[in-house]
Design an enzyme around this catalytic site. Structure first.
Site, PDB file in Angstrom:
ATOM      1  N   ARG A   1      -8.414  -1.489   5.803  1.00  0.00           N
ATOM      2  CA  ARG A   1      -8.855  -0.219   5.237  1.00  0.00           C
ATOM      3  C   ARG A   1      -8.016   0.892   5.871  1.00  0.00           C
ATOM      4  O   ARG A   1      -7.701   0.846   7.073  1.00  0.00           O
ATOM      5  CB  ARG A   1     -10.340   0.033   5.535  1.00  0.00           C
ATOM      6  CG  ARG A   1     -11.298  -0.777   4.667  1.00  0.00           C
ATOM      7  CD  ARG A   1     -11.228  -0.371   3.179  1.00  0.00           C
ATOM      8  NE  ARG A   1     -12.168  -1.102   2.347  1.00  0.00           N
ATOM      9  CZ  ARG A   1     -11.863  -2.198   1.642  1.00  0.00           C
ATOM     10  NH1 ARG A   1     -10.639  -2.706   1.670  1.00  0.00           N
ATOM     11  NH2 ARG A   1     -12.776  -2.778   0.895  1.00  0.00           N
TER      12      ARG A   1
ATOM     13  N   GLU B   1      -6.954   7.427   0.525  1.00  0.00           N
ATOM     14  CA  GLU B   1      -6.591   6.767  -0.717  1.00  0.00           C
ATOM     15  C   GLU B   1      -7.151   7.488  -1.940  1.00  0.00           C
ATOM     16  O   GLU B   1      -8.345   7.831  -1.922  1.00  0.00           O
ATOM     17  CB  GLU B   1      -7.201   5.352  -0.644  1.00  0.00           C
ATOM     18  CG  GLU B   1      -6.368   4.314  -1.297  1.00  0.00           C
ATOM     19  CD  GLU B   1      -6.794   2.925  -0.851  1.00  0.00           C
ATOM     20  OE1 GLU B   1      -6.805   2.650   0.359  1.00  0.00           O
ATOM     21  OE2 GLU B   1      -7.137   2.142  -1.728  1.00  0.00           O
TER      22      GLU B   1
ATOM     23  N   HIS C   1      -2.961  -0.786  -2.737  1.00  0.00           N
ATOM     24  CA  HIS C   1      -4.204  -1.548  -2.539  1.00  0.00           C
ATOM     25  C   HIS C   1      -4.298  -2.711  -3.549  1.00  0.00           C
ATOM     26  O   HIS C   1      -5.285  -2.835  -4.276  1.00  0.00           O
ATOM     27  CB  HIS C   1      -5.437  -0.632  -2.634  1.00  0.00           C
ATOM     28  CG  HIS C   1      -6.630  -1.182  -1.886  1.00  0.00           C
ATOM     29  ND1 HIS C   1      -7.595  -0.386  -1.314  1.00  0.00           N
ATOM     30  CD2 HIS C   1      -7.021  -2.461  -1.617  1.00  0.00           C
ATOM     31  CE1 HIS C   1      -8.515  -1.150  -0.734  1.00  0.00           C
ATOM     32  NE2 HIS C   1      -8.183  -2.408  -0.913  1.00  0.00           N
TER      33      HIS C   1
HETATM   34  C1  DGY Z   1     -11.820  -5.935  -0.786  1.00  0.00           C
HETATM   35  O1  DGY Z   1     -12.275  -6.893  -1.416  1.00  0.00           O
HETATM   36  O2  DGY Z   1     -12.442  -5.382   0.112  1.00  0.00           O
HETATM   37  C2  DGY Z   1     -10.447  -5.444  -1.170  1.00  0.00           C
HETATM   38  O3  DGY Z   1     -10.023  -4.421  -0.359  1.00  0.00           O
HETATM   39  C3  DGY Z   1     -10.377  -5.007  -2.621  1.00  0.00           C
HETATM   40  O4  DGY Z   1     -10.367  -6.057  -3.454  1.00  0.00           O
END
Ligand code: DGY
Length: 321
Positions: free
Chosen positions: A239, A268, A286
């Site tokens: 993240r 983001e 992402h």
């Molecule tokens: C998640 O699954 O947390 C990813 O970052 C997005 O698919």
């Protein structure tokens, strides 16, 4: 029973809803809906559940407009977009899609590592811009992956897959930091559990695989960056908020570390000023888990949680412990 799905999910999930006679409305948004958009949509009916995405912030304001909600099923592994305390307080069952994207994210992570060490993206830009005038022994000199020390910050399912690919494929030495000892990966790859500071100091490539929590927010900042090797690469497919992006931009500009590859961003989809001007950084939008296999599995799991809650009052993949 009627649910709201904030944006289209793969058909495999919709089919399960149809088979279970759960009707749904799908938000018709071209980009992630704002809170105002969501509130407007949710006010239209008395929904029993919502399928949300990581871009939907689910908090008190949203929950206030849908008092009948029994399940928030998040279409992702991470769930930092949900106000867990508020959901808990209201007794709303809440799920995620664990294990669905480990292979995809691990492969993307390794692809980012290799793109940095081989200078692949720089090479592509160089050729496209017409700068390539002939072979040169000093052109875009890269770094071997073989023999590098890999430092994994967080070694759950994704970290484990990254460790396996790198150890089996490149013979990499794996160091990891986690609050839980990972016996499986230690046995399979001889990975060693270390203090986080030691990983910062010794790893050639550091890869982040932690959830975004108060304790992991800005884990990478000017102080931790300054303890890394000047030849080190940093990869983030977890993240964005785990990195203080402003500090990272400064570190990359001033050659405190050699390079970085980011699939996630602190604000983001906005980028921190200066980030896209740096040649020693690779940016992807992402997409680490963006594979048909992972998305279909996510759709299946997200919907199975909805069905289980609405039909049997039980959540399968609860994020509320
Ligand atoms: C998640 O699954 O947390 C990813 O970052 C997005 O698919």
């Amino acid at each position: 029973m009627h649910i709201f799905i904030t944006r289209k999910i793969p058909d495999v999930g919709l089919k399960i809803l149809d088979e279970n006679n759960i009707s749904y409305d799908i938000g018709n948004f071209k980009k992630p809906p704002t809170k105002k958009d969501l509130i407007k949509s949710l006010k239209k009916k008395n929904y029993d559940g919502i399928i949300t995405f990581l871009t939907d912030t689910i908090d008190k304001e949203i929950l206030d407009v849908c008092p009948n909600i029994k399940i928030i099923a998040n279409f992702s592994v991470g769930f930092n977009n949900l106000d867990i305390e508020e959901l808990k307080k209201r007794g709303i069952m809440t799920s995620n899609t664990p294990g669905t994207s480990s292979i995809a994210v691990a492969e993307h992570t390794v692809a980012l590592m290799m793109s940095l060490t081989t200078r692949l993206v720089e090479g592509d830009r160089f050729v496209r811009s017409g700068k390539y005038k002939g072979w040169d022994p000093e052109l875009l000199v890269g770094t071997d992956m073989k023999g590098k020390i890999i430092g994994l910050i967080g070694c759950g399912e994704i970290g484990t897959e990254v460790a396996k690919i790198l150890n089996k494929g490149f013979g990499s030495k794996i160091l990891y930091y986690d609050i839980v000892k990972n016996n499986k990966i230690e046995e399979e790859t001889k990975a060693e559990l270390k203090e986080i500071d030691e990983i910062f100091k010794t790893a050639d490539i550091i890869s982040l695989h932690v959830p975004l929590l108060p304790s992991t927010t800005h884990l990478i900042n000017k102080d931790t960056l300054s303890t890394m090797k000047s030849s080190a690469f940093l990869i983030n497919t977890s993240r964005g908020g785990v990195i203080n992006e402003k500090d990272l931009v400064n570190a990359l500009k001033n050659k405190i570390i050699r390079g970085a590859a980011l699939d996630v961003f602190e604000y983001e989809p906005k980028l921190c000023s200066g980030l896209n001007k740096l040649s020693n950084v690779i940016l992807t939008p992402h997409i680490a888990s963006s594979r048909a296999s992972a998305r279909n599995q996510m759709a299946e799991i997200v919907v199975k949680n909805v069905v289980s809650v609405l039909k049997e009052g039980k959540v399968i993949n609860s994020v509320i412990k």
